[in-house]
Design an enzyme around this catalytic site. Structure first.
Site, PDB file in Angstrom:
ATOM      1  N   LYS A   1     -43.100  94.935  54.881  1.00 42.66           N
ATOM      2  CA  LYS A   1     -43.491  93.560  55.191  1.00 42.66           C
ATOM      3  C   LYS A   1     -42.668  92.502  54.435  1.00 42.66           C
ATOM      4  CE  LYS A   1     -48.241  93.270  56.560  1.00 42.66           C
ATOM      5  NZ  LYS A   1     -49.635  93.071  56.203  1.00 42.66           N
TER       6      LYS A   1
ATOM      7  N   ASP B   1     -51.429  87.371  59.526  1.00 38.82           N
ATOM      8  CA  ASP B   1     -52.606  87.888  58.800  1.00 38.82           C
ATOM      9  C   ASP B   1     -53.573  86.752  58.447  1.00 38.82           C
ATOM     10  OD1 ASP B   1     -52.176  90.621  58.785  1.00 38.82           O
ATOM     11  OD2 ASP B   1     -51.022  90.587  56.923  1.00 38.82           O
TER      12      ASP B   1
HETATM   13  P1  NAP Z   1     -51.524  95.952  48.050  1.00 41.37           P
HETATM   14  O1  NAP Z   1     -50.517  94.869  48.165  1.00 41.37           O
HETATM   15  O2  NAP Z   1     -51.083  97.325  47.664  1.00 41.37           O
HETATM   16  O3  NAP Z   1     -52.653  95.446  46.998  1.00 41.37           O
HETATM   17  C1  NAP Z   1     -53.699  96.309  46.614  1.00 41.37           C
HETATM   18  C2  NAP Z   1     -54.757  95.514  45.842  1.00 41.37           C
HETATM   19  O4  NAP Z   1     -55.851  96.410  45.551  1.00 41.37           O
HETATM   20  C3  NAP Z   1     -54.256  94.977  44.489  1.00 41.37           C
HETATM   21  O5  NAP Z   1     -54.966  93.808  44.176  1.00 41.37           O
HETATM   22  C4  NAP Z   1     -54.666  96.129  43.563  1.00 41.37           C
HETATM   23  O6  NAP Z   1     -54.788  95.746  42.200  1.00 41.37           O
HETATM   24  C5  NAP Z   1     -56.018  96.490  44.126  1.00 41.37           C
HETATM   25  N1  NAP Z   1     -56.440  97.838  43.759  1.00 41.37           N
HETATM   26  C6  NAP Z   1     -56.006  99.005  44.299  1.00 41.37           C
HETATM   27  N2  NAP Z   1     -56.646 100.034  43.692  1.00 41.37           N
HETATM   28  C7  NAP Z   1     -57.475  99.505  42.763  1.00 41.37           C
HETATM   29  C8  NAP Z   1     -58.393 100.049  41.824  1.00 41.37           C
HETATM   30  N3  NAP Z   1     -58.576 101.374  41.704  1.00 41.37           N
HETATM   31  N4  NAP Z   1     -59.104  99.203  41.024  1.00 41.37           N
HETATM   32  C9  NAP Z   1     -58.927  97.860  41.145  1.00 41.37           C
HETATM   33  N5  NAP Z   1     -58.064  97.280  42.002  1.00 41.37           N
HETATM   34  C10 NAP Z   1     -57.350  98.098  42.812  1.00 41.37           C
HETATM   35  O7  NAP Z   1     -52.318  96.153  49.417  1.00 41.37           O
HETATM   36  P2  NAP Z   1     -52.697  95.022  50.513  1.00 41.37           P
HETATM   37  O8  NAP Z   1     -51.690  95.045  51.597  1.00 41.37           O
HETATM   38  O9  NAP Z   1     -52.962  93.756  49.788  1.00 41.37           O
HETATM   39  O10 NAP Z   1     -54.051  95.630  51.117  1.00 41.37           O
HETATM   40  C11 NAP Z   1     -55.260  95.617  50.376  1.00 41.37           C
HETATM   41  C12 NAP Z   1     -56.419  96.082  51.259  1.00 41.37           C
HETATM   42  O11 NAP Z   1     -56.606  95.187  52.345  1.00 41.37           O
HETATM   43  C13 NAP Z   1     -56.209  97.457  51.889  1.00 41.37           C
HETATM   44  O12 NAP Z   1     -57.458  98.130  51.879  1.00 41.37           O
HETATM   45  C14 NAP Z   1     -55.782  97.150  53.302  1.00 41.37           C
HETATM   46  O13 NAP Z   1     -56.143  98.185  54.213  1.00 41.37           O
HETATM   47  C15 NAP Z   1     -56.609  95.900  53.573  1.00 41.37           C
HETATM   48  N6  NAP Z   1     -56.017  95.030  54.606  1.00 41.37           N
HETATM   49  C16 NAP Z   1     -56.777  94.760  55.694  1.00 41.37           C
HETATM   50  C17 NAP Z   1     -56.296  93.909  56.680  1.00 41.37           C
HETATM   51  C18 NAP Z   1     -57.154  93.616  57.869  1.00 41.37           C
HETATM   52  O14 NAP Z   1     -56.616  93.155  58.890  1.00 41.37           O
HETATM   53  N7  NAP Z   1     -58.460  93.807  57.777  1.00 41.37           N
HETATM   54  C19 NAP Z   1     -55.019  93.338  56.558  1.00 41.37           C
HETATM   55  C20 NAP Z   1     -54.252  93.629  55.423  1.00 41.37           C
HETATM   56  C21 NAP Z   1     -54.773  94.495  54.432  1.00 41.37           C
HETATM   57  P3  NAP Z   1     -53.524  95.919  41.198  1.00 41.37           P
HETATM   58  O15 NAP Z   1     -52.633  94.720  41.438  1.00 41.37           O
HETATM   59  O16 NAP Z   1     -54.135  95.932  39.839  1.00 41.37           O
HETATM   60  O17 NAP Z   1     -52.858  97.226  41.547  1.00 41.37           O
END
Ligand code: NAP
Length: 279
Positions: A71, A108
């Site tokens: 992305k 998004d």
């Molecule tokens: P990302 O960039 O990898 O960010 C992950 C986030 O989750 C970071 O804030 C990370 O914190 C946190 N995290 C992961 N594991 C953790 C843990 N064990 N304890 C505390 N914090 C934790 O991923 P993303 O693209 O932002 O996606 C995040 C979520 O949103 C995913 O579940 C994804 O499927 C969902 N999502 C949904 C949509 C939708 O259309 N509904 C769209 C986009 C994303 P750190 O910075 O400390 O690692």
């Protein structure tokens, strides 16, 4: 150039990409609207991304969605980057124009706002602070949209505090960073609460931030949609809050791309939700 009409193609570029719900989502719309097009998953390694993106239009692709891990890097390959994609620092939708130029957008934030507006008609984001949990890629789109709809303050927390502080630097003084261990405090009086972390998702740890301070007037949403009903949503609903699941965001973010590629603005409805969930 070919001298006959081509079947329009689109797809989702990621790695891995087999889990993506986008082929099912766009496939449902193509069938519903009787469009002779196809949408497929494209598993592309980072090193091959520039070559693949340049080749796709030559093979009849009119555009593509982009997902993890491409992305951010795809922005450098685009000829035109929309303001919102530049602000978010990532693109999820590419349009291959007839003149050969590649246009990168990020839908998004549109999906996030449309999901809340349609599924929580009482949502009045301007009336109080928003509490955002997480500072990854999805949080950037959420923060940009919340600022756009006039949220007075965004309380932001993240396990890795430096990432939250970086977002405050980028998005400005309306973003206030809270320590991860004090996340429960930022829920007080929040009009909007958003989990943008992977916590609560199948295979990930549970979301454990205490919710006692939640106001029943809050609208609570979780970007996690597997499972559809997360523990956060269940607890918030039991406390009287309006809750909205994350599947709607996924469905709505797909609308602008489909419209640009195939010329029909598609509808998001229960039948689509059922089709995407495999019901
Ligand atoms: P990302 O960039 O990898 O960010 C992950 C986030 O989750 C970071 O804030 C990370 O914190 C946190 N995290 C992961 N594991 C953790 C843990 N064990 N304890 C505390 N914090 C934790 O991923 P993303 O693209 O932002 O996606 C995040 C979520 O949103 C995913 O579940 C994804 O499927 C969902 N999502 C949904 C949509 C939708 O259309 N509904 C769209 C986009 C994303 P750190 O910075 O400390 O690692």
């Amino acid at each position: 150039m070919t001298d006959h009409p081509r079947i329009p193609l689109a797809g989702v570029i990621g790695s891995p990409v087999a889990h993506s719900k986008s082929p099912r989502l766009h496939g449902y719309w193509l069938k519903k609207y009787g469009i002779a097009g196809h949408y497929i998953p494209l598993d592309v390694a980072q090193k091959d991304l520039p070559e693949v993106i340049r080749a796709l239009p030559k093979a009849g692709f009119v555009g593509a969605n982009v997902t993890i891990p491409h992305k951010e890097s795809v922005l450098a390959l685009a000829d035109v980057v929309t303001d919102r994609a530049a602000l978010i620092g990532a693109a999820n939708t590419l349009i291959f124009r007839p003149d050969g130029r590649i246009h990168a957008d990020n839908t998004d934030g549109y999906g996030f706002t449309a999901n809340l507006t349609l599924n929580a008609p009482s949502w009045q984001p301007q009336t109080g602070p928003a509490a955002v949990i997480g500072a990854g890629g999805a949080a950037r789109a959420v923060i940009a949209s919340l600022l756009e709809v006039g949220v007075p303050e965004i309380r932001l927390t993240n396990r890795t505090k430096a990432r939250a502080e970086a977002l405050r630097t980028e998005f400005g003084a309306r973003v206030v960073v809270y320590d991860w261990v004090q996340a429960a405090n930022m829920l007080e009086d929040a009009a909007t609460v958003v989990n943008t972390t992977a916590l609560g998702m199948v295979g990930k740890p549970e979301f454990r931030i205490p919710l006692d301070a939640l106001s029943p007037r809050a609208v609570v949403t979780d970007l996690v949609y597997a499972p559809l009903r997360t523990q956060l949503l269940d607890t918030a609903e039991a406390m009287g809050c309006t809750v909205v699941d994350g599947l709607g965001m996924l469905l709505h973010q797909a609308v602008p791309g489909f419209e640009r590629w195939f010329g029909v603005r598609p509808e998001v409805d229960q039948a689509l939700r059922d089709a995407v969930l495999g019901a």
